[in-house]
Motif scaffolding. Structure first.
Motif, PDB file in Angstrom:
ATOM      1  N   UNK A  90       0.740  -1.329   0.120  1.00 24.30           N
ATOM      2  CA  UNK A  90       0.079  -0.027   0.172  1.00 24.30           C
ATOM      3  C   UNK A  90       0.809   1.222  -0.029  1.00 24.30           C
ATOM      4  N   UNK A  91       2.015   0.928  -0.098  1.00 23.25           N
ATOM      5  CA  UNK A  91       2.924   2.392  -0.222  1.00 23.25           C
ATOM      6  C   UNK A  91       4.150   1.962  -1.291  1.00 23.25           C
ATOM      7  N   UNK A  93       7.572   2.925  -0.581  1.00 19.33           N
ATOM      8  CA  UNK A  93       8.701   2.724   0.208  1.00 19.33           C
ATOM      9  C   UNK A  93       8.768   1.101   0.415  1.00 19.33           C
ATOM     10  N   UNK A  94       7.429   0.305   0.869  1.00 21.01           N
ATOM     11  CA  UNK A  94       7.711  -0.991   1.144  1.00 21.01           C
ATOM     12  C   UNK A  94       7.870  -1.829  -0.224  1.00 21.01           C
TER      13      UNK A  94
END
Lengths: 340, 149
Positions: A90-91, A93-94
């Motif tokens: 959901x992002x 960075x991950x």
């Protein structure tokens, strides 16, 4: 100690799609299944004309933070190719961290924008991303900016009730650099008992120039060709159909017995949790063995007892026996078992 | 008193539940993100610092993913199995199952006995299924070996 070999560029999904185009046939794909697309099953379907195989969805957040999650979510080997790992995220960075860690061990990475499970949707993962076209585009863009053609990235989406929204969505992710798009012809609330909307898939295919794969209602090789005829897409993804019949793309109507023997061999050599093995076998044998025998199989509590159950009721050849993996019909051992 | 209040705040910060998400500034560069709970409230999932990520990346870079070849179970060094680690116990159990499947009953019996001995001091109630299967294998292998002899 076995080392993993570098990826073969010929197994990049885009190369496979191009190759299949030249051969004048669709790409056959085994889609991601929560829990079930583990290494033994992936190895099995590759033996039956499946061109591309997905891993189950792996949560990026857990994978990049937890060694135990990595051990339990991702096992592989040098034959586990072509492989697309599906990621739940959901992002940005991950996702970037996940891609950095896993890309040397896979042939492509697919962002899950279709999982309708409410626990995932609450986390902003899966089908929740269908309401976040900007975020999905940012994620795709970030990966392509960093890796370019070194990483093949796909998005697996569902359709919206308003198809104009889906058209805008696919055009946006295409602009961000996605390599191909898989479209499941259902909305996030459509039940699987409702037919997939192939007109919608066709519309998405006409709206972008990257390859599109159709997902939904593929239960036989004939279905696969019919779906391509209706949608004009580059490939077809089977999910529920290939769980019941891993030999679907090789033209078998039902899982041949040899396929069940091979699954036993892969599962016991690579290792597979008992309940998963039992579930796979129950899908392959449902409606094909007598009810009382099926119930007996489902009541078994351990893998060792399941081995004895198979050896007592069927002729289950091992890989060192002549004829292993070649049988078609179920070789019952007893007369009782002949009555379904 | 201050220390207690401080500790309580630290505990709360690990998973903050809030009513007004706009009051909180997130750090998206660390992967920190706001999600909805079933109750409709909002929760912040903690981020991961560069240093934390770096150590995970290093571990994975050094060891790579788990490689399961056709012979990996039979090549296991069982002396390194830690019975207190679930995934280690699972490897040993998978090895016994593999040997049983291959009808190598002598080796299976030997490995099963080794596993039962290794697990003897563990709480058997907590690993009932594992022990049940090992006992089944021990009994079944013994019978099959006797039949052959």
């Amino acid at each position: 100690m076995t080392k993993i070999e570098p990826r073969n560029p010929e197994n990049n999904p885009i190369r496979i799609i191009e190759r299949c185009r030249k051969e004048g046939r669709p790409v056959f794909i085994a889609g991601p299944m929560v829990r079930y697309s583990k290494l033994p099953f992936r190895s099995l379907v590759r033996e039956y004309n499946t061109d591309l195989v997905y891993s189950p969805m792996i949560l990026a957040r857990e994978f990049v933070r937890n060694e135990f999650a990595r051990l339990s979510d991702f096992t592989t080997n040098n034959y586990d190719t072509p492989l697309i790992v599906q990621v739940g995220t959901n992002n940005v960075t991950d996702l970037l961290r996940f891609v950095e860690m896993i890309h040397p061990f896979v042939d492509g990475i697919g962002i899950n924008c279709g999982c309708p499970i409410k626990e995932q949707i609450r986390e902003g993962i899966g089908a929740a991303l269908m309401s976040e076209p900007d975020l999905v585009s940012d994620m795709v863009y970030a990966v392509k900016q960093k890796y370019g053609d070194k990483v093949c990235i796909e998005t697996k989406i569902r359709i919206h009730p308003d198809l104009n929204e889906t058209v805008k969505f696919v055009q946006k992710v295409e602009k961000a650099g996605v390599d191909f798009i898989t479209v499941h012809g259902r909305t996030k609330t459509t039940r699987s008992s409702q037919p997939a909307n192939f007109e919608a898939i066709k519309l998405m295919n006409e709206s972008v120039s990257v390859p599109v794969i159709a997902n939904g209602d593929c239960f036989s090789l004939n279905d696969a060709y019919e779906i391509v005829k209706k949608t004009k897409v580059d490939g077809v993804m089977a999910v529920r159909g290939i769980l019941d019949n891993p030999a679907l793309f090789a033209g078998y109507e039902k899982a041949p017995w040899g396929c069940i023997e091979k699954f036993w061999e892969y599962s016991t050599s690579y290792g597979l949790t008992y309940r998963l093995l039992q579930h796979h076998l129950s899908c392959m044998l449902d409606g094909r063995i007598p009810k009382e025998l099926y119930k007996e199989m489902m009541d078994i509590k351990t893998l060792a007892q399941l081995i004895d159950f198979f050896d007592n009721n069927f002729i289950l050849k091992r890989s060192n026996e002549e004829g292993f993996g070649t049988g078609i019909e179920i070789p019952f051992k007893t007369q009782r078992a002949l009555h379904i | 008193m201050m220390e207690t209040v401080h500790q309580s705040l630290v505990n709360q910060l690990s998973e903050i539940t809030i009513n007004k998400p706009t009051d909180i500034k997130l750090q998206p560069q660390n992967g920190e993100i706001m999600v909805k709970k079933g109750s409709g409230r909002t929760k912040i999932r903690k981020g991961q610092t560069d240093a934390e990520y770096g150590s995970q990346k290093q571990q994975f870079h050094m060891e790579g993913p788990m490689l399961n070849t056709k012979t990996w179970l039979e090549e296991l060094d069982v002396s390194k199995i830690d019975p207190n680690i679930k995934s280690d116990r699972a490897k040993l159990e998978s090895l016994t199952e593999r040997l049983y499947f291959k009808r190598d009953y002598v080796k299976c019996l030997e490995t099963t006995k080794f596993a039962l001995e290794l697990f003897k001091d563990l709480n058997h109630k907590k690993i009932k299924n594992e022990i049940d299967e090992l006992e089944y294998l021990k009994s079944s292998c013994s019978k099959k070996i006797e039949t052959v002899q």
